[in-house]
Design an enzyme around this catalytic site. Structure first.
Site, PDB file in Angstrom:
ATOM      1  N   HIS A   1      24.894  -5.980 -20.756  1.00  0.00           N
ATOM      2  CA  HIS A   1      25.723  -6.643 -21.649  1.00  0.00           C
ATOM      3  C   HIS A   1      25.458  -5.944 -23.002  1.00  0.00           C
ATOM      4  CE1 HIS A   1      26.448  -9.842 -24.457  1.00  0.00           C
ATOM      5  NE2 HIS A   1      27.194 -10.685 -23.510  1.00  0.00           N
TER       6      HIS A   1
ATOM      7  N   ASP B   1      16.574  -8.915 -19.294  1.00  0.00           N
ATOM      8  CA  ASP B   1      17.786 -10.103 -19.723  1.00  0.00           C
ATOM      9  C   ASP B   1      17.813 -10.833 -18.718  1.00  0.00           C
ATOM     10  OD1 ASP B   1      20.065 -11.476 -20.667  1.00  0.00           O
ATOM     11  OD2 ASP B   1      21.273  -9.567 -20.797  1.00  0.00           O
TER      12      ASP B   1
ATOM     13  N   LYS C   1      23.979 -21.377 -20.815  1.00  0.00           N
ATOM     14  CA  LYS C   1      24.082 -21.007 -19.817  1.00  0.00           C
ATOM     15  C   LYS C   1      23.373 -21.785 -18.655  1.00  0.00           C
ATOM     16  CE  LYS C   1      25.401 -16.354 -21.139  1.00  0.00           C
ATOM     17  NZ  LYS C   1      26.707 -16.276 -21.168  1.00  0.00           N
TER      18      LYS C   1
END
Length: 419
Positions: free
Chosen positions: A132, A209, A235
């Protein structure tokens, strides 16, 4: 939907789970029910989390760690209670290893800024092509500031990390290895523990991550091999505005502050300041108080269901979706096409139709997906595409919603008269 899979089995009572998420019962324009397939972007919130936020704001709202009255004490206890719950949820050995940030991007920037302070020319930072942007740009900036070199793992045709040159990337010059655990674009689950062992053998620090991992399966940071790990609240069925950086306490205690302000200090004088111990050192100013309460409620909710059951459901629904998508003519899946080591996101192209058009037409049928490069442009360039459509699934996704997606893609093809 034509699907070779004739049965679908999940350990979850999907009707009961979905009842906890009022938004999933919405009817959208044109009379279609909401089919929410964008959970990798942001998960929906159960009533339990919303009620926790409401209760805090209506009954206990005050600032923390500084208000010397009953409401201040209640708010502080609730905020720190959220820290306790998050620590337990990810297997952290100590609550003091949990740092609250505003999101995972800030957590990764914190890691890059503080770890980067010790980099120098000749040092190497290793990331990957499937990261990302939040796990690319901060390291680019750190290397620009310090003269360190940024290197990266490539991605195979199957959408896996290319580890064939790991001995060239991770050497005695490598100081930091920062990788995604689960790709937000490809859904690939990476072998973090094995790579971490290799990195630690040369003295490198490992940053993970885990934004797509923590929502999907059980996490135990004490055995993972990471030194720092980031994820975001929105999330994991929690509120927006809060993220988490977990770090080994010994490492956190060595790192300099990231931001300056209230409550991260020990003593402030005009001639200089000293700083609080972790985690307060990294939580300058008024923190995300209600969000921490909501995040605590979110991990309580997920724990109550069971992360092992959620992981099993994710695997089953992804397997069902992969089989269904393979029946759509002209559809190409980016990344792994089998459910093994696959997270809950699937990106794809549909021949002859731009991804934004795919998403727009699906939306007219109540189906919410994401289109674009998903903040992962380099991995799209790796596969020679500008963008893709992404469907992502979570604990509340049903096989009927997968079937609606596949049928919807058939409608897209007919709408654009794709041969």
């Amino acid at each position: 939907m034509t699907n070779a899979r004739t049965t679908f089995s999940s350990p979850l009572d999907l009707q009961s789970v979905r009842a906890d998420f009022p938004i999933l019962s919405r009817e959208l324009a044109n009379g279609f029910p909401l089919v929410y397939l964008d959970s990798a972007n942001s998960s929906q919130k159960p009533r339990h989390v919303v009620q926790a936020l409401e209760d805090h704001y209506l009954k206990h709202n005050a600032n923390v760690a500084r208000a010397m009255h009953q409401l201040g004490a209640e708010a502080t206890a609730a905020y720190e209670g959220g820290r306790d719950k998050v620590a337990a949820f990810i297997g952290a050995p100590s609550r003091d290893e949990i740092v609250f940030t505003k999101n995972a991007s800030e957590a990764l920037n914190l890691a890059a800024h503080t770890l980067g302070a010790s980099l120098k020319p000749g040092d190497v930072v290793v990331i990957s092509e499937m990261e990302h942007h939040s796990n690319i740009v901060p390291w680019q900036l750190a290397c620009e500031r310090t003269g360190a070199e940024l290197k990266w793992f490539g991605v195979t045709e199957e959408g896996r990390l290319d580890l064939s040159n790991i001995d060239e990337l991770i050497t005695e010059n490598t100081k930091i290895v920062s990788l995604t655990w689960v790709s937000n674009a490809l859904g690939t689950i990476n072998p973090i523990t094995d790579i971490a062992a290799k990195a630690h053998a040369v003295g490198a620090t490992v940053v993970v991550d885990a934004s797509q991992a923590v929502p999907q399966f059980p996490v135990d940071v004490s055995t993972l091999g990471a030194d720092l790990l980031a994820f975001t609240g929105h999330k994991v069925v929690g509120p927006t505005g809060i993220g988490v950086l977990w770090g080994r306490y010994e490492l956190l205690a060595e790192l300099p502050p990231f931001l300056g302000g209230g409550e991260m200090i020990e003593v402030v004088r005009m001639t200089g300041s000293t700083y609080a111990a972790p985690p307060a050192r990294f939580e300058a100013g008024t923190p995300p108080i209600a969000q921490a309460v909501g995040l605590g409620a979110a991990v309580d909710y997920l724990s109550g269901i069971g992360m092992d059951k959620i992981a099993a459901h994710e695997h089953a629904i992804v397997e069902y979706a992969l089989e269904g998508l393979k029946t759509v003519p002209g559809l190409t899946i980016l990344g792994p096409t089998e459910a093994a080591d696959h997270g809950g996101a699937i990106s794809f192209e549909l021949d002859g139709v731009h991804p934004h058009d795919v998403a727009t037409v699906l939306d007219t049928r109540g189906i919410a997906v994401r289109a674009g490069h998903h903040c992962a442009r380099p991995v799209h360039e790796r596969f020679g595409v500008q963008s893709s459509t992404r469907a992502s699934f979570y604990l509340y996704t049903t096989p009927e919603e997968v079937e609606a997606l596949v049928d919807g893609l058939g409608f897209v093809r007919s709408f654009f008269k794709v041969a």
